[in-house]
Design a protein around this motif. Structure first.
Motif, PDB file in Angstrom:
ATOM      1  N   THR A  34      11.014 -11.568  -5.773  1.00  0.00           N
ATOM      2  CA  THR A  34       9.591 -11.323  -5.545  1.00  0.00           C
ATOM      3  C   THR A  34       9.032 -10.438  -6.652  1.00  0.00           C
ATOM      4  O   THR A  34       7.982 -10.730  -7.223  1.00  0.00           O
ATOM      5  CB  THR A  34       9.346 -10.686  -4.168  1.00  0.00           C
ATOM      6  N   LEU A  35       9.733  -9.364  -6.976  1.00  0.00           N
ATOM      7  CA  LEU A  35       9.284  -8.466  -8.040  1.00  0.00           C
ATOM      8  C   LEU A  35       9.179  -9.213  -9.371  1.00  0.00           C
ATOM      9  O   LEU A  35       8.235  -9.004 -10.131  1.00  0.00           O
ATOM     10  CB  LEU A  35      10.228  -7.277  -8.174  1.00  0.00           C
ATOM     11  N   ALA A  36      10.115 -10.106  -9.623  1.00  0.00           N
ATOM     12  CA  ALA A  36      10.108 -10.875 -10.870  1.00  0.00           C
ATOM     13  C   ALA A  36       9.087 -12.011 -10.844  1.00  0.00           C
ATOM     14  O   ALA A  36       8.846 -12.649 -11.867  1.00  0.00           O
ATOM     15  CB  ALA A  36      11.501 -11.440 -11.135  1.00  0.00           C
TER      16      ALA A  36
ATOM     17  N   ARG B 229       0.945  -8.116  -8.473  1.00  0.00           N
ATOM     18  CA  ARG B 229       2.379  -7.819  -8.595  1.00  0.00           C
ATOM     19  C   ARG B 229       2.815  -7.273  -7.247  1.00  0.00           C
ATOM     20  O   ARG B 229       2.137  -6.410  -6.677  1.00  0.00           O
ATOM     21  CB  ARG B 229       2.597  -6.769  -9.685  1.00  0.00           C
ATOM     22  N   VAL B 230       3.940  -7.751  -6.737  1.00  0.00           N
ATOM     23  CA  VAL B 230       4.439  -7.304  -5.439  1.00  0.00           C
ATOM     24  C   VAL B 230       5.778  -6.607  -5.652  1.00  0.00           C
ATOM     25  O   VAL B 230       6.739  -7.210  -6.118  1.00  0.00           O
ATOM     26  CB  VAL B 230       4.599  -8.489  -4.460  1.00  0.00           C
ATOM     27  N   ASP B 231       5.816  -5.335  -5.307  1.00  0.00           N
ATOM     28  CA  ASP B 231       7.030  -4.522  -5.432  1.00  0.00           C
ATOM     29  C   ASP B 231       7.422  -4.072  -4.034  1.00  0.00           C
ATOM     30  O   ASP B 231       6.659  -3.362  -3.377  1.00  0.00           O
ATOM     31  CB  ASP B 231       6.754  -3.321  -6.337  1.00  0.00           C
ATOM     32  N   SER B 232       8.575  -4.516  -3.571  1.00  0.00           N
ATOM     33  CA  SER B 232       8.989  -4.155  -2.210  1.00  0.00           C
ATOM     34  C   SER B 232      10.354  -3.481  -2.233  1.00  0.00           C
ATOM     35  O   SER B 232      11.158  -3.681  -3.150  1.00  0.00           O
ATOM     36  CB  SER B 232       9.020  -5.401  -1.317  1.00  0.00           C
ATOM     37  N   HIS B 233      10.582  -2.674  -1.218  1.00  0.00           N
ATOM     38  CA  HIS B 233      11.848  -1.985  -1.021  1.00  0.00           C
ATOM     39  C   HIS B 233      12.269  -2.244   0.416  1.00  0.00           C
ATOM     40  O   HIS B 233      11.579  -1.825   1.349  1.00  0.00           O
ATOM     41  CB  HIS B 233      11.710  -0.485  -1.280  1.00  0.00           C
ATOM     42  N   ALA B 234      13.379  -2.954   0.583  1.00  0.00           N
ATOM     43  CA  ALA B 234      13.866  -3.326   1.907  1.00  0.00           C
ATOM     44  C   ALA B 234      15.148  -2.558   2.209  1.00  0.00           C
ATOM     45  O   ALA B 234      16.150  -2.728   1.514  1.00  0.00           O
ATOM     46  CB  ALA B 234      14.115  -4.826   1.965  1.00  0.00           C
TER      47      ALA B 234
ATOM     48  N   ILE C 227       1.344  -3.689  -3.399  1.00  0.00           N
ATOM     49  CA  ILE C 227       0.708  -4.870  -3.971  1.00  0.00           C
ATOM     50  C   ILE C 227      -0.348  -4.381  -4.946  1.00  0.00           C
ATOM     51  O   ILE C 227      -1.311  -3.718  -4.549  1.00  0.00           O
ATOM     52  CB  ILE C 227       0.089  -5.746  -2.861  1.00  0.00           C
ATOM     53  N   THR C 228      -0.142  -4.699  -6.229  1.00  0.00           N
ATOM     54  CA  THR C 228      -0.996  -4.179  -7.287  1.00  0.00           C
ATOM     55  C   THR C 228      -1.704  -5.320  -7.999  1.00  0.00           C
ATOM     56  O   THR C 228      -1.046  -6.266  -8.455  1.00  0.00           O
ATOM     57  CB  THR C 228      -0.160  -3.389  -8.311  1.00  0.00           C
ATOM     58  N   PRO C 229      -3.037  -5.246  -8.114  1.00  0.00           N
ATOM     59  CA  PRO C 229      -3.751  -6.292  -8.861  1.00  0.00           C
ATOM     60  C   PRO C 229      -3.282  -6.336 -10.314  1.00  0.00           C
ATOM     61  O   PRO C 229      -3.028  -5.296 -10.920  1.00  0.00           O
ATOM     62  CB  PRO C 229      -5.221  -5.864  -8.783  1.00  0.00           C
ATOM     63  N   LEU C 230      -3.170  -7.531 -10.862  1.00  0.00           N
ATOM     64  CA  LEU C 230      -2.801  -7.668 -12.276  1.00  0.00           C
ATOM     65  C   LEU C 230      -3.952  -7.223 -13.168  1.00  0.00           C
ATOM     66  O   LEU C 230      -3.725  -6.778 -14.285  1.00  0.00           O
ATOM     67  CB  LEU C 230      -2.415  -9.120 -12.591  1.00  0.00           C
ATOM     68  N   ALA C 231      -5.171  -7.366 -12.667  1.00  0.00           N
ATOM     69  CA  ALA C 231      -6.346  -6.904 -13.406  1.00  0.00           C
ATOM     70  C   ALA C 231      -6.619  -5.461 -12.985  1.00  0.00           C
ATOM     71  O   ALA C 231      -5.709  -4.667 -12.833  1.00  0.00           O
ATOM     72  CB  ALA C 231      -7.539  -7.810 -13.109  1.00  0.00           C
TER      73      ALA C 231
ATOM     74  N   MET D 152      -2.359  -1.618  -2.978  1.00  0.00           N
ATOM     75  CA  MET D 152      -2.314  -1.552  -1.517  1.00  0.00           C
ATOM     76  C   MET D 152      -0.871  -1.255  -1.124  1.00  0.00           C
ATOM     77  O   MET D 152       0.066  -1.858  -1.668  1.00  0.00           O
ATOM     78  CB  MET D 152      -2.759  -2.883  -0.911  1.00  0.00           C
ATOM     79  N   HIS D 153      -0.697  -0.306  -0.218  1.00  0.00           N
ATOM     80  CA  HIS D 153       0.634   0.075   0.247  1.00  0.00           C
ATOM     81  C   HIS D 153       0.756  -0.295   1.713  1.00  0.00           C
ATOM     82  O   HIS D 153      -0.141  -0.003   2.509  1.00  0.00           O
ATOM     83  CB  HIS D 153       0.852   1.579   0.079  1.00  0.00           C
TER      84      HIS D 153
END
Length: 126
Positions: free
Chosen positions: A18-20, A62-67, A89-93, A98-99
């Motif tokens: 997902t991160l990639a 971009r979606v960065d998650s920690h499970a 969740i971070t906008p590319l622009a 959002m957390h």
């Protein structure tokens, strides 16, 4: 490798892919008839629906998650796992991230090839 470790590895691979932004790595990790349950949303049914939704999100974010997998229980060809999940969740622009955080209850099943796949996912992020 134990079934528990295989499920833990599946969750870790999902997070890395997902991160990639590599949707094609995620798709085989779920059953064709997968269902996702999210509060306030209709049930998302099927791998194709998930793929469409994820590609739409990743086109602009971009979606960065920690499970943190807390528990895995296996019984035959079915298993469940509880996870504490944090997502950014971070906008590319331009725009603010959002957390979300919360618990997830996931059900896995072994496919005909003997590999674990996500079958049902109840996501309680807020």
């Amino acid at each position: 490798m134990s079934d528990e470790q295989a499920i833990r590895d599946l969750v870790a691979e999902w997070t890395r892919a997902t991160l990639a932004g590599e949707v094609e790595r995620i798709l085989p990790l779920m059953a064709e008839d997968v269902e996702f349950y999210v509060p306030g949303q209709p049930v998302m049914r099927g791998r194709a629906a998930f793929e469409t939704g994820l590609r739409a999100v990743l086109a602009s974010h971009r979606v960065d998650s920690h499970a943190d997998v807390e528990q895995v229980e296996v019984s035959g060809s079915l298993a469940y796992c509880t996870t504490q999940l944090r997502v950014e969740i971070t906008p590319l622009a331009v725009g603010a991230s959002m957390h979300k955080a919360g618990r997830v209850l996931s059900v896995f099943r072994k496919n005909a090839a003997g590999q674990w796949q996500l079958a049902r996912d109840a996501n309680m992020l807020s």
